[in-house]
Design a protein around this motif. Structure first.
Motif, PDB file in Angstrom:
ATOM      1  N   ILE A  65       0.961  -1.354   0.065  1.00 57.76           N
ATOM      2  CA  ILE A  65       0.027   0.118  -0.226  1.00 57.76           C
ATOM      3  C   ILE A  65       0.785   1.089   0.220  1.00 57.76           C
ATOM      4  CG2 ILE A  65      -1.552   1.605   1.399  1.00 57.76           C
ATOM      5  CD1 ILE A  65      -2.877  -1.549   2.418  1.00 57.76           C
ATOM      6  N   ASN A  66       1.833   1.280   0.845  1.00 57.30           N
ATOM      7  CA  ASN A  66       2.646   2.441   0.868  1.00 57.30           C
ATOM      8  C   ASN A  66       3.534   2.891  -0.502  1.00 57.30           C
ATOM      9  OD1 ASN A  66       2.387   2.934   3.517  1.00 57.30           O
ATOM     10  ND2 ASN A  66       4.151   1.695   4.286  1.00 57.30           N
ATOM     11  N   LYS A  67       3.906   1.407  -1.280  1.00 59.38           N
ATOM     12  CA  LYS A  67       4.408   1.862  -2.576  1.00 59.38           C
ATOM     13  C   LYS A  67       3.687   2.320  -3.424  1.00 59.38           C
ATOM     14  CE  LYS A  67       8.446   1.483  -0.909  1.00 59.38           C
ATOM     15  NZ  LYS A  67       9.328   0.462  -1.477  1.00 59.38           N
ATOM     16  N   MET A  68       2.174   1.757  -3.350  1.00 57.80           N
ATOM     17  CA  MET A  68       1.123   2.281  -4.358  1.00 57.80           C
ATOM     18  C   MET A  68       0.802   3.842  -3.792  1.00 57.80           C
ATOM     19  SD  MET A  68      -1.450  -0.908  -4.295  1.00 57.80           S
ATOM     20  CE  MET A  68      -1.480  -2.334  -5.329  1.00 57.80           C
ATOM     21  N   LYS A  69       0.823   4.117  -2.709  1.00 53.43           N
ATOM     22  CA  LYS A  69       0.743   5.631  -2.566  1.00 53.43           C
ATOM     23  C   LYS A  69       1.915   6.479  -3.030  1.00 53.43           C
ATOM     24  CE  LYS A  69      -1.900   4.992   1.706  1.00 53.43           C
ATOM     25  NZ  LYS A  69      -1.999   4.975   3.155  1.00 53.43           N
ATOM     26  N   LEU A  70       3.196   5.856  -2.951  1.00 54.19           N
ATOM     27  CA  LEU A  70       4.359   6.733  -3.684  1.00 54.19           C
ATOM     28  C   LEU A  70       4.341   6.741  -4.903  1.00 54.19           C
ATOM     29  CD1 LEU A  70       7.269   7.553  -3.393  1.00 54.19           C
ATOM     30  CD2 LEU A  70       8.150   5.139  -3.640  1.00 54.19           C
ATOM     31  N   PHE A  71       3.770   5.715  -5.647  1.00 57.13           N
ATOM     32  CA  PHE A  71       3.537   5.907  -7.112  1.00 57.13           C
ATOM     33  C   PHE A  71       2.546   6.973  -7.498  1.00 57.13           C
ATOM     34  CE2 PHE A  71       1.396   4.935 -11.154  1.00 57.13           C
ATOM     35  CZ  PHE A  71       2.205   4.977 -11.788  1.00 57.13           C
ATOM     36  N   LEU A  72       1.299   6.990  -6.625  1.00 55.45           N
ATOM     37  CA  LEU A  72       0.377   7.812  -6.800  1.00 55.45           C
ATOM     38  C   LEU A  72       0.892   9.364  -6.729  1.00 55.45           C
ATOM     39  CD1 LEU A  72      -2.559   6.058  -5.098  1.00 55.45           C
ATOM     40  CD2 LEU A  72      -2.287   6.248  -7.492  1.00 55.45           C
ATOM     41  N   SER A  73       1.890   9.429  -5.779  1.00 53.80           N
ATOM     42  CA  SER A  73       2.434  10.821  -5.538  1.00 53.80           C
ATOM     43  C   SER A  73       3.315  11.647  -6.417  1.00 53.80           C
ATOM     44  CB  SER A  73       3.100  10.845  -4.282  1.00 53.80           C
ATOM     45  OG  SER A  73       4.286  10.287  -4.403  1.00 53.80           O
ATOM     46  N   LEU A  74       3.575  10.520  -7.616  1.00 56.91           N
ATOM     47  CA  LEU A  74       4.577  11.049  -8.610  1.00 56.91           C
ATOM     48  C   LEU A  74       3.895  11.716  -9.781  1.00 56.91           C
ATOM     49  CD1 LEU A  74       6.557   7.818  -9.203  1.00 56.91           C
ATOM     50  CD2 LEU A  74       7.141   9.547  -7.671  1.00 56.91           C
ATOM     51  N   SER A  75       4.758  12.949 -10.436  1.00 58.50           N
ATOM     52  CA  SER A  75       4.371  13.284 -11.406  1.00 58.50           C
ATOM     53  C   SER A  75       4.024  12.642 -12.631  1.00 58.50           C
ATOM     54  CB  SER A  75       5.234  14.643 -11.647  1.00 58.50           C
ATOM     55  OG  SER A  75       6.398  14.117 -12.205  1.00 58.50           O
ATOM     56  N   ILE A  76       3.318  13.057 -13.595  1.00 61.45           N
ATOM     57  CA  ILE A  76       3.316  12.417 -14.768  1.00 61.45           C
ATOM     58  C   ILE A  76       4.583  12.231 -15.707  1.00 61.45           C
ATOM     59  CG2 ILE A  76       2.755  14.516 -16.218  1.00 61.45           C
ATOM     60  CD1 ILE A  76       1.602  10.916 -17.033  1.00 61.45           C
ATOM     61  N   ASP A  77       5.564  12.970 -15.342  1.00 64.76           N
ATOM     62  CA  ASP A  77       6.935  12.936 -16.131  1.00 64.76           C
ATOM     63  C   ASP A  77       7.572  11.942 -15.120  1.00 64.76           C
ATOM     64  OD1 ASP A  77       6.289  14.632 -18.081  1.00 64.76           O
ATOM     65  OD2 ASP A  77       7.354  16.508 -16.941  1.00 64.76           O
ATOM     66  N   GLU A  78       7.666  11.675 -13.985  1.00 66.77           N
ATOM     67  CA  GLU A  78       8.294  10.729 -13.382  1.00 66.77           C
ATOM     68  C   GLU A  78       7.501   9.441 -13.714  1.00 66.77           C
ATOM     69  OE1 GLU A  78       9.546  13.100  -9.179  1.00 66.77           O
ATOM     70  OE2 GLU A  78       7.350  12.481  -9.281  1.00 66.77           O
ATOM     71  N   LYS A  79       6.039   8.994 -13.632  1.00 61.45           N
ATOM     72  CA  LYS A  79       5.624   7.920 -14.177  1.00 61.45           C
ATOM     73  C   LYS A  79       6.174   7.501 -15.450  1.00 61.45           C
ATOM     74  CE  LYS A  79       1.629   8.883 -11.111  1.00 61.45           C
ATOM     75  NZ  LYS A  79       0.218   9.241 -11.146  1.00 61.45           N
TER      76      LYS A  79
END
Length: 369
Positions: free
Chosen positions: A320-334
């Motif tokens: 869950i924490n890593k999902m939250k981390l991914f969700l916090s990224l900008s579109i460029d980071e993703k």
């Protein structure tokens, strides 16, 4: 040269060995397939291979059925006289190797993950260890899919070092699995593709989906067969509860997994141990960020912070924490993670690397005129 592929399902051959089969066919080799009949049998027969029904019950320990399976392989090796057998999954590996003691057929085994042997302590795991110790005395070569599996396996079962090789799983056809555009959707969609058994981390995935049940900007999809005959299958009531509660969207099967990947943003695999997980390779080849448990097999495909994130196995909170981390990224980071996924598979997991490894092993053990 006549080459036999021995597996527990035709599905296995169709999904994971297609490139290798077609490589041998293109060279003019004759290919026969030993596997039980299933919905993929006609598909592999259409390639121009000869299919020979080899009934097998994956979790059975019935001595009569096991001996019958052994005799079936023996009779086919004696009548068809393949020069070489390429084997996959536990029972085909073991029984084909044993049969090679009494036939001229050379056997190359592929140990694709150690789940049944090393993640359980039941009768099947113990019996597999005993049989592997006897059978691998007669195999000609053994491929492992990651160095952790190789070291753990050979610490318990002696295999001469000259008979051991490493391959990047089944590899991935980079022409078939092309990079897909990564776009910012209004809803982030997580996707898990897996058999619905405990060791794949299905329950951890469901727990993560539950944690986001009130977030309308996140969705979870689960794709995979429900196998009531598997001893480690999740309970069917659990699956129905997850669906009824709206935590996940479930699809039992798809013949066009690329379309499903294209409509999702992140591929997730909370497995307890892997060889080289095909679902992660396909996701990476399609340029998707990955989230996976930090275990052998997964950590070869997911480089933490480079093309996705690793989390602690058997730990839904870590996922869950890593999902939250991914969700916090900008579109460029993703997008950066997505592009790195594609670069990683191009460098390390091209199907051509698997073909080359098999050709090298074959030339070591068989003199090809």
């Amino acid at each position: 040269m006549k080459i036999a592929f021995v597996a527990n399902t035709c599905w296995n051959i169709y999904n994971f060995r297609k490139g290798l089969v077609h490589h041998f066919l293109s060279k003019g080799d004759e290919v026969i397939v030993l596997a039980p009949k299933d919905e993929y049998t006609d598909r592999i027969k259409s390639w121009g291979v000869k299919w020979l029904d080899t009934p097998l019950e994956g979790t059975s320990v019935n001595p009569f059925r096991e001996f019958k399976y052994l005799l079936r392989i023996y009779s086919i090796f004696k009548s068809e006289r393949p020069a070489l057998a390429l084997t996959y999954t536990i029972k085909p590996n073991i029984y084909s190797s044993l049969v090679s003691k009494w036939t001229p057929t050379k056997v190359i085994c592929n140990v694709s993950g150690l789940g049944t042997i090393f993640l359980t302590t039941g009768l099947i795991g113990k019996l597999a260890l005993i049989l592997y110790r006897q059978a691998f005395k007669f195999s000609s070569y053994v491929f492992f899919q990651n160095s952790d599996d190789r070291e753990l396996f050979t610490s318990k079962i002696k295999v001469e070092s000259y008979k051991i090789g490493l391959i990047p799983g089944s590899g991935i056809n980079l022409e078939q699995f092309k990079p897909l555009a990564f776009t910012q959707n209004t809803k982030t969609k997580f996707l898990m593709i897996s058999r619905l058994i405990i060791e794949k981390g299905v329950r951890e995935y469901a727990e993560a989906a539950k944690a986001f049940k009130d977030d309308k900007n996140v969705a979870f999809t689960l794709v995979g067969k429900f196998d009531t005959n598997h001893s480690r299958s999740i309970d069917e009531k659990e699956l129905k509860q997850w669906i009824t509660n709206g935590w996940i969207q479930y699809q039992p099967h798809s013949d066009n997994i690329s379309n499903i990947i294209e409509s999702h943003d992140v591929i997730v695999l909370p497995s307890y141990r892997e060889g080289t997980p095909r679902t992660l390779l396909e996701g990476a080849a399609h340029a998707r960020p990955l989230l996976a448990s930090d275990v052998p097999g997964c950590r070869e495909v997911v480089k933490n912070g480079y093309n996705g994130f690793l989390f602690e196995p058997l730990n839904s909170s870590s996922l869950i924490n890593k999902m939250k981390l991914f969700l916090s990224l900008s579109i460029d980071e993703k997008k950066h993670l997505a592009n790195n996924s594609r670069e990683l598979v191009e460098k390390n997991f091209d199907e051509k690397l698997v073909v080359d490894a098999y050709e090298e092993a074959i030339h070591r053990i068989i003199k090809v005129s």
